[in-house]
Write an enzyme that holds these catalytic residues in place. Structure first.
Site, PDB file in Angstrom:
ATOM      1  N   SER A  89      -3.150  -3.060   5.817  1.00  0.00           N
ATOM      2  CA  SER A  89      -4.498  -3.216   6.668  1.00  0.00           C
ATOM      3  C   SER A  89      -5.652  -2.325   5.863  1.00  0.00           C
ATOM      4  O   SER A  89      -5.274  -1.341   4.962  1.00  0.00           O
ATOM      5  CB  SER A  89      -4.275  -2.963   7.916  1.00  0.00           C
ATOM      6  OG  SER A  89      -3.978  -1.679   8.135  1.00  0.00           O
ATOM      7  N   ASN A 133       4.199   0.625   2.353  1.00  0.00           N
ATOM      8  CA  ASN A 133       4.008  -0.228   3.315  1.00  0.00           C
ATOM      9  C   ASN A 133       4.007  -1.641   2.664  1.00  0.00           C
ATOM     10  O   ASN A 133       3.388  -1.899   1.428  1.00  0.00           O
ATOM     11  CB  ASN A 133       2.485  -0.401   3.971  1.00  0.00           C
ATOM     12  CG  ASN A 133       2.277   0.951   4.677  1.00  0.00           C
ATOM     13  OD1 ASN A 133       2.564   1.352   5.776  1.00  0.00           O
ATOM     14  ND2 ASN A 133       1.528   1.955   3.962  1.00  0.00           N
ATOM     15  N   GLU A 182       4.229   7.270   2.726  1.00  0.00           N
ATOM     16  CA  GLU A 182       5.238   6.086   2.928  1.00  0.00           C
ATOM     17  C   GLU A 182       4.765   4.963   2.142  1.00  0.00           C
ATOM     18  O   GLU A 182       3.373   5.079   1.595  1.00  0.00           O
ATOM     19  CB  GLU A 182       4.876   5.766   4.689  1.00  0.00           C
ATOM     20  CG  GLU A 182       3.675   5.395   4.975  1.00  0.00           C
ATOM     21  CD  GLU A 182       3.604   4.904   6.364  1.00  0.00           C
ATOM     22  OE1 GLU A 182       4.644   4.924   7.042  1.00  0.00           O
ATOM     23  OE2 GLU A 182       2.384   4.494   6.863  1.00  0.00           O
ATOM     24  N   LYS A 219      11.227  10.232  11.585  1.00  0.00           N
ATOM     25  CA  LYS A 219      10.473   8.869  11.404  1.00  0.00           C
ATOM     26  C   LYS A 219      11.518   7.818  11.530  1.00  0.00           C
ATOM     27  O   LYS A 219      12.516   7.906  10.996  1.00  0.00           O
ATOM     28  CB  LYS A 219      10.055   8.652  10.018  1.00  0.00           C
ATOM     29  CG  LYS A 219       8.813   9.495   9.503  1.00  0.00           C
ATOM     30  CD  LYS A 219       8.067   9.057   8.274  1.00  0.00           C
ATOM     31  CE  LYS A 219       6.755   9.834   8.211  1.00  0.00           C
ATOM     32  NZ  LYS A 219       6.119   9.392   6.669  1.00  0.00           N
ATOM     33  N   ARG A 236       1.090  -1.228   0.058  1.00  0.00           N
ATOM     34  CA  ARG A 236      -0.050  -0.003   0.036  1.00  0.00           C
ATOM     35  C   ARG A 236       1.003   1.293  -0.160  1.00  0.00           C
ATOM     36  O   ARG A 236       1.763   1.455   0.746  1.00  0.00           O
ATOM     37  CB  ARG A 236      -1.076  -0.014   1.220  1.00  0.00           C
ATOM     38  CG  ARG A 236      -2.211   1.127   1.220  1.00  0.00           C
ATOM     39  CD  ARG A 236      -2.857   1.067   2.454  1.00  0.00           C
ATOM     40  NE  ARG A 236      -2.143   1.698   3.312  1.00  0.00           N
ATOM     41  CZ  ARG A 236      -2.154   1.502   4.576  1.00  0.00           C
ATOM     42  NH1 ARG A 236      -2.749   0.376   5.109  1.00  0.00           N
ATOM     43  NH2 ARG A 236      -1.550   2.103   5.501  1.00  0.00           N
ATOM     44  N   GLU A 278       6.568   0.349  11.571  1.00  0.00           N
ATOM     45  CA  GLU A 278       5.445   0.320  11.047  1.00  0.00           C
ATOM     46  C   GLU A 278       4.054   0.564  11.975  1.00  0.00           C
ATOM     47  O   GLU A 278       4.448   0.061  13.198  1.00  0.00           O
ATOM     48  CB  GLU A 278       4.951  -0.819  10.189  1.00  0.00           C
ATOM     49  CG  GLU A 278       6.076  -0.997   9.141  1.00  0.00           C
ATOM     50  CD  GLU A 278       6.025   0.252   7.901  1.00  0.00           C
ATOM     51  OE1 GLU A 278       4.868   0.679   7.876  1.00  0.00           O
ATOM     52  OE2 GLU A 278       7.033   0.432   7.507  1.00  0.00           O
ATOM     53  N   GLY A 279       2.944   0.816  11.823  1.00  0.00           N
ATOM     54  CA  GLY A 279       1.599   0.528  12.728  1.00  0.00           C
ATOM     55  C   GLY A 279       1.264   2.034  13.174  1.00  0.00           C
ATOM     56  O   GLY A 279       0.271   1.836  14.015  1.00  0.00           O
ATOM     57  N   LYS A 336      11.627   3.091   6.221  1.00  0.00           N
ATOM     58  CA  LYS A 336      11.865   4.494   5.792  1.00  0.00           C
ATOM     59  C   LYS A 336      12.901   4.843   5.153  1.00  0.00           C
ATOM     60  O   LYS A 336      13.187   5.786   4.216  1.00  0.00           O
ATOM     61  CB  LYS A 336      11.473   5.227   6.908  1.00  0.00           C
ATOM     62  CG  LYS A 336      10.090   5.019   7.940  1.00  0.00           C
ATOM     63  CD  LYS A 336       8.913   5.177   6.937  1.00  0.00           C
ATOM     64  CE  LYS A 336       7.802   5.094   7.704  1.00  0.00           C
ATOM     65  NZ  LYS A 336       7.390   3.532   8.166  1.00  0.00           N
ATOM     66  N   ARG A 373      -8.166   7.430   4.293  1.00  0.00           N
ATOM     67  CA  ARG A 373      -8.436   7.452   5.891  1.00  0.00           C
ATOM     68  C   ARG A 373      -8.342   9.144   6.044  1.00  0.00           C
ATOM     69  O   ARG A 373      -7.755   9.809   5.456  1.00  0.00           O
ATOM     70  CB  ARG A 373      -7.124   6.951   6.445  1.00  0.00           C
ATOM     71  CG  ARG A 373      -7.181   5.469   6.510  1.00  0.00           C
ATOM     72  CD  ARG A 373      -5.648   4.915   7.072  1.00  0.00           C
ATOM     73  NE  ARG A 373      -4.567   5.192   6.538  1.00  0.00           N
ATOM     74  CZ  ARG A 373      -3.244   5.197   6.780  1.00  0.00           C
ATOM     75  NH1 ARG A 373      -3.109   4.507   8.050  1.00  0.00           N
ATOM     76  NH2 ARG A 373      -2.124   5.428   5.834  1.00  0.00           N
TER      77      ARG A 373
END
Length: 529
Positions: free
Chosen positions: A160, A155, A153, A403, A131, A407-408, A336, A489
């Protein structure tokens, strides 16, 4: 202009709603979300664990009451770039030499990256369910100004919300037909341009492609797919939607959920040269399956590795013949630091680092360069030392985010907090971070339903574009490369983090808006026909 009932349609979006309309709309959203699986397990602040000992409760996922506007040309370009991104990160994951250098540059301050690298191995086939996340930067350097997607970023593990993003788009499509037209500030049916979202089919399609590419089982057991999950997963239905889609195939594909902590308890390696991964269901230990695909929705952060046994389990998976999504190498490709290095502009001294994987000036490379923003190393190189000065300056730091390789959600340090944070850690660890220029999208209005309460005010959006990619790690051949749907989002415009699962953002969907740039592009397209 008024409709047949004499009520003037809304000229602004989202429309203003009365208290009674809001109450009805909220109830409609709650009912639809529960009826269609747009739900999560409740956080303990909503329903305490002792009040739900059997873990049966579900609550609507946080969601906007209206879709958010995204410029049509920006949305389409985000989708169009995804196959090039898939190709790029497949190539990066194949380059052990490149990734070894990346690990070397961050290893002093990041034990997790060091430990991941220590267990990596290579197998022929790799699956990526990716993603790429963007925010829409308004470019005012040209006229007319236009929204240009800039990458936040990329992923490569546990990407998810594919399942819930589809349900959110369907919710807003339902409301556009049944509720929005009946508001006092009416939004007539057909007014909104709501693109279809096929993330469930696209992501599941990648898993199915890998399952078939694995070939026939050679251990005398039936093939299966394993969803590797966290034991206390709240976002379970997002994953379930993908499971249910995979299970729709004919002939059916067995799908099993396995907690990361139970890897060694329920799997073993066949005593063969290939080391096939054998899975024994706890419901029927005598019945074994040969795992063709292991789809990881866990293992992306240090919290999943509390002890050496957890690292042994990851190594156990990595050594197996199963197709991993992702392998350790692909997971490391999503750090990153890799993003920062790939986005480094080429100099007069030679080609860009990106050109090692995708040739400069090709259409694919141009698509990627258009999405890059300014990202700097925090090492002791000349560029890194300049970045350190910016990060420590009380004024300049306001325009940046620091950063780590995580992740998360909830891991980044923003603006004025950067100098004090850097001073709190050993300077030798600074090189394990990157400094990214903040992308500042325009704020818009919306209403968010979160845990039964309405939040109203300014919001900003983050668009994620999914990709499904299957490749041969030895030859580089792409066996499956598809754009696989999207996610929107939304968070309050005063919030810095955007993760839904981390409690910052909410689910949203896209309403395409027509800008001057879109009108101009469509006119040019018609003229060239």
């Amino acid at each position: 202009m008024r409709d047949d009932a004499g009520i003037e349609p809304s000229r602004t979006f989202p429309p203003l709603v009365t208290e009674g309309e809001l109450e009805h709309l909220v109830q409609t959203v709650k009912d639809w979300a529960t009826g269609h699986g747009l739900v999560v397990r409740p956080p303990p602040t909503v329903i305490a664990a002792e009040a739900d000992p059997n873990n049966i409760a579900a609550v609507p996922a946080p969601v906007t009451l209206f879709p958010s506007g995204i410029a049509r040309h920006a949305f389409r370009k985000g989708l169009a770039a995804q196959k090039a991104y898939n190709e790029l990160y497949a190539a990066v994951s194949r380059s052990e030499e490149f990734l070894a250098q990346i690990v070397k540059e961050v290893i002093d301050g990041d034990d997790f990256v060091r430990d991941l690298w220590a267990v990596h191995q290579t197998k022929p086939l790799s699956l990526g369910l990716f993603r790429s996340d963007y925010m829409a930067h308004e470019d005012t350097s040209v006229f007319p100004p236009f929204q240009q997607l800039k990458q936040v970023e990329f992923n490569t593990i546990a990407s998810s919300f594919g399942g819930l993003s589809v349900r959110t788009a369907q919710l807003h499509q339902f409301l556009s037909k049944t509720e929005y037209p009946l508001l006092r500030q009416s939004v007539p049916e057909g007014t909104l341009d709501l693109p279809q979202n096929k993330a469930i089919e696209g992501l599941a399609g990648g898993i199915e492609a890998a399952f078939h590419a694995y070939g026939a089982p050679q251990t005398g057991h039936r093939k299966c797919v394993i969803f590797l999950v966290q034991g206390d997963e709240r976002n379970i239905w997002d994953q379930r939607h993908l499971e249910y889609q995979v299970a729709k195939t004919s002939p059916s594909i067995p799908v099993f959920r396995l907690a990361f902590a139970d890897i060694m308890k329920y799997t073993s390696l066949a005593k063969t040269e290939l080391r096939q991964l054998l899975y024994s269901s706890p419901r029927n230990p005598e019945k074994k399956f040969e795992a063709a695909v292991v789809y990881m929705r866990a293992g992306y952060g240090p919290g999943d590795y509390p002890n050496q046994q957890a690292w042994d389990a990851r190594c156990h998976l990595e050594r197996s013949h199963a197709i991993k999504c992702p392998t350790v190498l692909t997971q490391l490709a999503g750090t990153k630091k890799v993003q920062q290095v790939l986005a480094t502009p080429r100099s007069s001294a030679g080609p860009s680092i990106l050109s090692r994987f995708i040739k400069d000036d090709t259409p694919s490379a141009i698509e990627l360069w258009n999405t890059f923003t300014n990202i700097y190393p925090m090492d002791t190189s000349e560029v890194g030392l300049v970045a350190r000065k910016k990060a420590l300056d009380p004024e300049q730091c306001q325009d940046f985010v620091l950063k780590p390789q995580r992740e998360g959600g909830g891991n980044n340090i923003y603006g004025s907090a950067i100098p004090e944070y850097l001073k709190s850690i050993n300077e030798s660890h600074w090189g394990s971070y990157i400094l990214m220029e903040l992308i500042k999208p325009a704020s818009v209005q919306n209403l968010i339903l979160r845990n039964g309460r309405i939040e109203q005010g300014g919001v900003i959006n983050e668009l994620g574009v999914y990709g499904a990619c299957l490749w041969n790690q030895n030859t580089g051949e792409l066996l499956h490369n598809e754009e696989a749907g999207w996610l929107l989002r939304t968070k309050g415009d005063k919030s810095e983090e955007g993760g839904v699962a981390a409690g910052y953002g909410c689910m949203d969907s896209v309403s395409l808006t027509l800008t001057n740039v879109d009108i101009q592009e469509e006119a040019e397209a018609r003229a060239n026909q």
